[in-house]
Design an enzyme around this catalytic site. Structure first.
Site, PDB file in Angstrom:
ATOM      1  N   SER A  71     -51.426 -14.157  -0.486  1.00 13.76           N
ATOM      2  CA  SER A  71     -51.549 -12.869  -1.079  1.00 13.76           C
ATOM      3  C   SER A  71     -52.060 -13.143  -2.413  1.00 13.76           C
ATOM      4  O   SER A  71     -52.104 -11.585  -2.187  1.00 13.76           O
ATOM      5  CB  SER A  71     -49.650 -12.825  -1.506  1.00 13.76           C
ATOM      6  OG  SER A  71     -48.488 -12.506   0.003  1.00 13.76           O
ATOM      7  N   LYS A  74     -54.066  -9.715  -1.736  1.00 11.61           N
ATOM      8  CA  LYS A  74     -53.390  -8.384  -1.921  1.00 11.61           C
ATOM      9  C   LYS A  74     -54.217  -7.471  -3.244  1.00 11.61           C
ATOM     10  O   LYS A  74     -54.314  -6.201  -3.172  1.00 11.61           O
ATOM     11  CB  LYS A  74     -52.641  -8.287  -1.241  1.00 11.61           C
ATOM     12  CG  LYS A  74     -51.518  -9.074  -0.738  1.00 11.61           C
ATOM     13  CD  LYS A  74     -50.272  -9.106  -0.210  1.00 11.61           C
ATOM     14  CE  LYS A  74     -49.255  -9.343   0.542  1.00 11.61           C
ATOM     15  NZ  LYS A  74     -47.571 -10.732   0.662  1.00 11.61           N
ATOM     16  N   TYR A 196     -55.703  -7.912   8.347  1.00  9.85           N
ATOM     17  CA  TYR A 196     -55.129  -8.725   6.742  1.00  9.85           C
ATOM     18  C   TYR A 196     -55.185  -9.925   7.388  1.00  9.85           C
ATOM     19  O   TYR A 196     -55.390 -10.620   5.934  1.00  9.85           O
ATOM     20  CB  TYR A 196     -53.614  -8.538   7.130  1.00  9.85           C
ATOM     21  CG  TYR A 196     -52.360  -8.979   6.623  1.00  9.85           C
ATOM     22  CD1 TYR A 196     -52.372  -8.186   5.010  1.00  9.85           C
ATOM     23  CD2 TYR A 196     -51.285  -9.790   7.089  1.00  9.85           C
ATOM     24  CE1 TYR A 196     -51.395  -9.082   4.728  1.00  9.85           C
ATOM     25  CE2 TYR A 196     -50.661 -10.367   6.567  1.00  9.85           C
ATOM     26  CZ  TYR A 196     -50.285  -9.872   5.274  1.00  9.85           C
ATOM     27  OH  TYR A 196     -49.330 -10.474   4.265  1.00  9.85           O
ATOM     28  N   TYR A 248     -42.811 -11.804  -6.051  1.00 10.95           N
ATOM     29  CA  TYR A 248     -41.553 -12.119  -4.574  1.00 10.95           C
ATOM     30  C   TYR A 248     -40.326 -11.859  -5.578  1.00 10.95           C
ATOM     31  O   TYR A 248     -40.149 -10.927  -6.606  1.00 10.95           O
ATOM     32  CB  TYR A 248     -41.583 -12.699  -3.803  1.00 10.95           C
ATOM     33  CG  TYR A 248     -42.949 -13.434  -3.671  1.00 10.95           C
ATOM     34  CD1 TYR A 248     -43.612 -13.299  -2.412  1.00 10.95           C
ATOM     35  CD2 TYR A 248     -43.298 -15.152  -3.617  1.00 10.95           C
ATOM     36  CE1 TYR A 248     -44.205 -13.998  -2.238  1.00 10.95           C
ATOM     37  CE2 TYR A 248     -44.551 -15.158  -3.127  1.00 10.95           C
ATOM     38  CZ  TYR A 248     -45.689 -14.771  -2.466  1.00 10.95           C
ATOM     39  OH  TYR A 248     -46.822 -14.996  -2.128  1.00 10.95           O
ATOM     40  N   VAL A 266     -48.514 -18.269  -1.264  1.00 12.22           N
ATOM     41  CA  VAL A 266     -47.653 -19.003  -0.598  1.00 12.22           C
ATOM     42  C   VAL A 266     -48.696 -20.336  -0.552  1.00 12.22           C
ATOM     43  O   VAL A 266     -48.132 -21.429   0.153  1.00 12.22           O
ATOM     44  CB  VAL A 266     -47.432 -18.849   0.904  1.00 12.22           C
ATOM     45  CG1 VAL A 266     -45.480 -17.565   0.757  1.00 12.22           C
ATOM     46  CG2 VAL A 266     -48.203 -18.509   2.058  1.00 12.22           C
TER      47      VAL A 266
HETATM   48  N1  GLU Z   1     -50.406 -14.367   4.656  1.00 16.47           N
HETATM   49  C1  GLU Z   1     -49.084 -14.712   4.356  1.00 16.47           C
HETATM   50  C2  GLU Z   1     -48.190 -14.176   5.822  1.00 16.47           C
HETATM   51  O1  GLU Z   1     -48.473 -13.134   5.716  1.00 16.47           O
HETATM   52  C3  GLU Z   1     -48.997 -14.372   2.787  1.00 16.47           C
HETATM   53  C4  GLU Z   1     -47.641 -14.230   2.231  1.00 16.47           C
HETATM   54  C5  GLU Z   1     -47.811 -14.936   0.588  1.00 16.47           C
HETATM   55  O2  GLU Z   1     -49.012 -15.658   0.580  1.00 16.47           O
HETATM   56  O3  GLU Z   1     -46.402 -14.040   0.179  1.00 16.47           O
HETATM   57  O4  GLU Z   1     -47.077 -14.283   5.548  1.00 16.47           O
END
Ligand code: GLU
Length: 312
Positions: A71, A74, A196, A248, A266
């Site tokens: 993430s 992002k 993604y 989060y 994650v």
């Molecule tokens: N690729 C993970 C998902 O889409 C990213 C989640 C994360 O790192 O928060 O669930």
């Protein structure tokens, strides 16, 4: 700001002591296992790196071991999309904390397919849609952008992680199809998800990640190249959303105890921006129940506490 931050040898000692401390903590949490390839990582690793806006990189532990940035990627996608479509983006993704887990579906139905912010999965999928519709080769564009930021040509997506996410991506597909039903996804859902997953599977080290994000601590200007990566206003805005939504469902607690704009992934990493100073990256794969790395949290919390880094 404490003098130690200006002295690389002292900072290196402090980082090493935090890594040593973290490595002796009782084993807590578990590696992400909903993406099987992430569960294969050696969980007993911990790295810590700081990249400063005057160009120094100081690190300790496993700071040169590549890991799946998940993430944290992002942020890269968001910067590219902001640079392409400007404020239009905020009609399709909001900037509020969600108060829900990162992959939650319920809120999206109530809120007519407009995600709360770009750092939950739904928001990042809308950002991915913007990239998929505005770049002829968005995967290549992302990799070149990140390589340029990190000053390193050997950054790649981890193909195994990418395939693993693709095979186990039902929840992300559900989010994307739901948003498509509300007309908030323009491209084909499969193409958006493919991008993604590619973005999430980027593999980088603590040092590379710290250097690549240091423009966020420097009003949008990359300290190594002097190049403007985003406007000063957008750097402030990204840091603001990181502060409220980057960790989060533990973002409030993180603001309370650490007080820095931050993003977690994650794969076990946490990046934290210290405005006008630099970027800290901590990594260790075992996660707590919110999806944040237990040991990375420990290292960043103690570094921020010892040096009084909170922006509040
Ligand atoms: N690729 C993970 C998902 O889409 C990213 C989640 C994360 O790192 O928060 O669930």
């Amino acid at each position: 700001m404490e003098g130690i931050l200006k002295q690389p040898q002292n900072l290196a000692k402090l980082l090493q002591s935090l890594v040593d401390e973290a490595s002796k903590l009782p084993v807590e949490g578990d590696v992400a296992n909903y993406i099987p390839a992430l569960a294969a990582v050696n969980p007993d690793q911990q790295g810590l790196a700081v990249a400063t806006i005057d160009g120094q990189v100081v690190s300790a532990g496993d700071a040169t071991v590549p890991f799946s940035i998940q993430s944290v990627s992002k942020i890269f996608g968001l910067v590219m999309a902001m640079n392409r479509v400007g404020d239009q983006l905020w009609k399709r993704v909001h900037m509020e904390p969600s108060g829900q887990p990162f992959n939650s579906i319920v809120q999206l139905e109530w809120e007519h397919g407009i995600p709360r912010n770009p750092f939950i999965n739904a928001g990042a999928i809308v950002v991915s849609d913007i990239l998929a519709t505005h770049y002829s080769a968005c995967k290549t564009a992302l990799v070149s952008f990140v390589r340029q930021l990190a000053g390193c040509e050997t950054i790649y997506p981890d193909h195994e992680v990418y395939l693993s996410e693709k095979l186990h991506g039902n929840r992300n597909a559900a989010l994307a199809y739901l948003m498509k039903s509300f007309n908030n996804i323009e491209a084909e859902v499969q193409d958006v998800l493919d991008y993604y997953f590619h973005q999430c599977s980027l593999s980088m080290t603590c040092e590379q990640l710290a250097v690549s994000l240091s423009f966020l601590a420097n009003r949008g200007v990359h300290p190594h190249s002097g190049q403007s990566i985003c406007t000063r206003r957008d750097a402030h805005r990204i840091n603001a959303i990181l502060s409220t939504s980057g960790m989060y469902d533990q973002s409030g607690e993180f603001a309370f105890t650490v007080g820095l704009p931050a993003k977690s992934g994650v794969g076990g990493s946490i990046i934290a921006v210290v405005p006008n100073y630099g970027v800290i990256v901590a990594w260790s794969p075992r996660l707590n129940s919110f999806g944040n790395s237990c040991r990375a949290m420990h290292m960043i919390t103690h570094l921020a506490e010892r040096l009084g880094l909170s922006v509040y």
